[in-house]
Design an enzyme around this catalytic site. Structure first.
Site, PDB file in Angstrom:
ATOM      1  N   LYS A 274       0.843  -1.204   0.000  1.00  0.00           N
ATOM      2  CA  LYS A 274       0.000   0.000   0.000  1.00  0.00           C
ATOM      3  C   LYS A 274       0.879   1.255   0.000  1.00  0.00           C
ATOM      4  O   LYS A 274       1.925   1.287   0.663  1.00  0.00           O
ATOM      5  CB  LYS A 274      -0.903  -0.027   1.249  1.00  0.00           C
ATOM      6  CG  LYS A 274      -2.017   1.004   1.253  1.00  0.00           C
ATOM      7  CD  LYS A 274      -2.941   0.807   2.453  1.00  0.00           C
ATOM      8  CE  LYS A 274      -4.067   1.800   2.499  1.00  0.00           C
ATOM      9  NZ  LYS A 274      -4.971   1.596   3.651  1.00  0.00           N
TER      10      LYS A 274
ATOM     11  N   SER B  42      -9.816   1.349   2.418  1.00  0.00           N
ATOM     12  CA  SER B  42      -8.933   2.134   1.576  1.00  0.00           C
ATOM     13  C   SER B  42      -7.834   1.316   0.896  1.00  0.00           C
ATOM     14  O   SER B  42      -7.234   1.800  -0.057  1.00  0.00           O
ATOM     15  CB  SER B  42      -8.300   3.244   2.413  1.00  0.00           C
ATOM     16  OG  SER B  42      -7.499   2.692   3.436  1.00  0.00           O
TER      17      SER B  42
ATOM     18  N   SER C 205     -10.010  -0.918   6.687  1.00  0.00           N
ATOM     19  CA  SER C 205      -9.404  -0.807   5.357  1.00  0.00           C
ATOM     20  C   SER C 205      -8.590  -1.994   4.878  1.00  0.00           C
ATOM     21  O   SER C 205      -8.197  -2.026   3.713  1.00  0.00           O
ATOM     22  CB  SER C 205      -8.532   0.442   5.288  1.00  0.00           C
ATOM     23  OG  SER C 205      -9.353   1.559   5.109  1.00  0.00           O
TER      24      SER C 205
HETATM   25  N1  GLN Z   1     -13.515   3.288   5.571  1.00  0.00           N
HETATM   26  C1  GLN Z   1     -12.986   3.817   6.770  1.00  0.00           C
HETATM   27  C2  GLN Z   1     -12.773   5.299   6.631  1.00  0.00           C
HETATM   28  O1  GLN Z   1     -13.110   5.822   5.644  1.00  0.00           O
HETATM   29  C3  GLN Z   1     -11.767   3.087   7.159  1.00  0.00           C
HETATM   30  C4  GLN Z   1     -10.504   3.622   6.646  1.00  0.00           C
HETATM   31  C5  GLN Z   1      -9.318   2.844   7.083  1.00  0.00           C
HETATM   32  O2  GLN Z   1      -9.430   1.822   7.751  1.00  0.00           O
HETATM   33  N2  GLN Z   1      -8.147   3.342   6.764  1.00  0.00           N
HETATM   34  O3  GLN Z   1     -12.279   5.945   7.477  1.00  0.00           O
END
Ligand code: GLN
Length: 471
Positions: A77, A152, A176
């Site tokens: 990532k 994400s 994410s």
């Molecule tokens: N979908 C969640 C958010 O938008 C989680 C993001 C994450 O875990 N980095 O914050």
């Protein structure tokens, strides 16, 4: 070579038996990526030195120094630093930022001889559930390109599902790793908070962030986890091994918080499949208990206060002076700050900075931030209590399978609600794994999630392998 169906375990055995080299394996991944990445957009960059890394790995094996991960192609990532490579967190503000050191997890993977194929697309600074918030375009789901790969860590999950790499790293702040892993039909693990060092991972919400693996099988996720886990004094929330309270018992009891699961918003097929799998586990001899987590329903609300608060303080370092993009058009110092940030950050990132600044501001701190911190501690206690009644907790990972690209883009609240089942584990800091749970009528992957008590990842691998065989 059928990379889409090859596991790390199998590839490693073949390399050990001399039937496959890392150069062949990495070449096949790069070939797949060159063919399909233009459409899928899982990788933001395929590294020029991937084959050179594979040659080193093959040499390591010849010299008898190989580990299971030697020569295995990885997708990383874009918020995890690899020395000498760009790490942009899929943001324009860091478009040209070159990492000056390796993240702890990268050091560990390098020592094991893993090969890095490229850096993967994500929601900007890890904020989102669809990878639509990337400054570099959406990542499509390789199983249905009209749908999102999740977020994400959408690029990492898509890279594994598309056969561009055998394993990947993502970060999980509110889901994410697990949500995109599930949308792409793969396994994703969020370790216990403090288990894997965050050194060299760009912070989103420091009290929530964890790095973890995405892979095709539980066994593969376990191999990656065991390579990257461990105490690191450079992360002051990294927990020394002697304080990790390891549970030494087989999983017998599965707790299901039905009151959190049977709610509006969960899709019928998701719920039916979840119930079927729980039934199968019961037939296998597991005892299924209904557990109550009354405050956990506030996890999402707590998350969307604490996370933006931390985001707003983390991202203040991007001021056009210390890091990142600087505007060319400024007359005053204030202009440098405001315009550099305005030009460099995307819409969702700016929204969260504003929300976070608001909940931390004088007058609202007590009303929002302090209350959210208090509720978080109560939720932690609730989990602690629940794990005296069961060994693991089961829930779906997502209320519905991968959604259509663009379908939630204009409605941030609808997007936030997609995190309802993943956020509780981050709020409580407990580990959680997502396992594929068959497909729906349209052939889209469904999922099941297990959580266990702090530092009891082994229970997740144990139950995960059982579920893998059952569904
Ligand atoms: N979908 C969640 C958010 O938008 C989680 C993001 C994450 O875990 N980095 O914050």
């Amino acid at each position: 070579m059928d990379i889409k169906n090859l596991t790390i375990e199998e590839a490693s055995k073949k390399m050990e038996a001399g039937e496959l080299t890392s150069v062949q394996l990495v070449s096949a991944c790069i070939e797949n990526a060159k063919k399909d990445n233009g459409d899928i957009n899982a990788f933001l960059e395929i590294f020029d030195d991937a084959l050179a890394q594979a040659e080193v790995a093959d040499k390591m094996r010849k010299e008898g120094k190989a580990t299971t991960l030697t020569g295995i192609p990885f997708a990383i990532k874009d918020n995890i630093l690899i020395h000498g490579h760009i790490a942009s967190a899929a943001s324009k503000i860091l478009a040209n930022y070159v990492a000056s050191y390796d993240a702890h997890v990268i050091e560990k993977l390098k020592t094991a001889g893993a090969v890095f194929i490229g850096r993967t697309n994500m929601d900007e600074f890890a904020m989102g559930s669809s990878t639509e918030n990337s400054a570099y375009g959406v990542t499509k789901n390789p199983l249905d390109t009209s749908r999102v790969a999740g977020g994400s860590s959408g690029g990492s999950a898509a890279a594994v599902a598309a056969g561009f790499a055998l394993g990947a790293l993502g970060t999980d702040t509110g889901g994410s790793i697990r949500q995109p892993a599930a949308f792409c039909g793969t396994v994703g693990l969020k370790p216990t908070y403090g288990d894997v060092s965050r050194y060299g991972a760009m912070p989103m919400g420091n009290s929530l962030d964890q790095i973890g693996p995405i892979a095709k099988t539980v066994a593969d996720a376990k191999i990656i986890y065991e390579t990257i886990v461990g105490h690191d004094p450079r992360d002051n929330t990294s927990v020394p091994d002697q304080f990790k309270n390891k549970q030494d018992r087989p999983v017998k009891t599965i707790g299901v918080p039905w009151h959190l699961i049977e709610v509006d918003g969960i899709e019928a097929e998701t719920l039916t499949r979840f119930k079927e799998t729980i039934e199968k586990l019961k037939k296998e001899g597991y005892s299924i208990v209904d557990i109550s987590l009354p405050l956990t329903k506030y996890s999402l609300a707590v998350y969307y206060i604490l996370m933006p608060a931390e985001v707003s303080t983390n991202l203040d370092r991007f001021d056009g002076i210390r890091y990142g993009h600087r505007t060319k058009d400024a007359e005053t110092l204030y202009d440098v700050y405001a315009k550099s940030r305005g030009e460099g950050f995307g819409k969702e990132t700016r929204r969260r900075i504003i929300l976070g600044t608001y909940v931390l501001s004088h007058g609202y701190y007590d009303a929002y931030y302090r209350k959210a911190v208090a509720v978080r501690h109560e939720i932690e206690k609730e989990f602690k209590d629940a794990f005296t009644k069961c060994d693991v907790i089961a829930m779906p990972t997502n209320p519905a399978p991968a959604f259509k690209i663009g379908s939630k883009g204009s409605d941030p609240l609808a997007m936030y609600l997609a995190d309802v089942f993943t956020v509780p584990a981050d709020i409580a800091g407990v580990p959680a794994i997502t396992i594929p749970n068959g497909t729906n009528k349209e052939g889209l992957p469904l999922d099941i999630q297990f959580m266990s008590t702090w530092f009891d990842e082994q229970a997740l691998f144990e139950i995960g392998e059982v579920v893998e065989k059952l569904v």
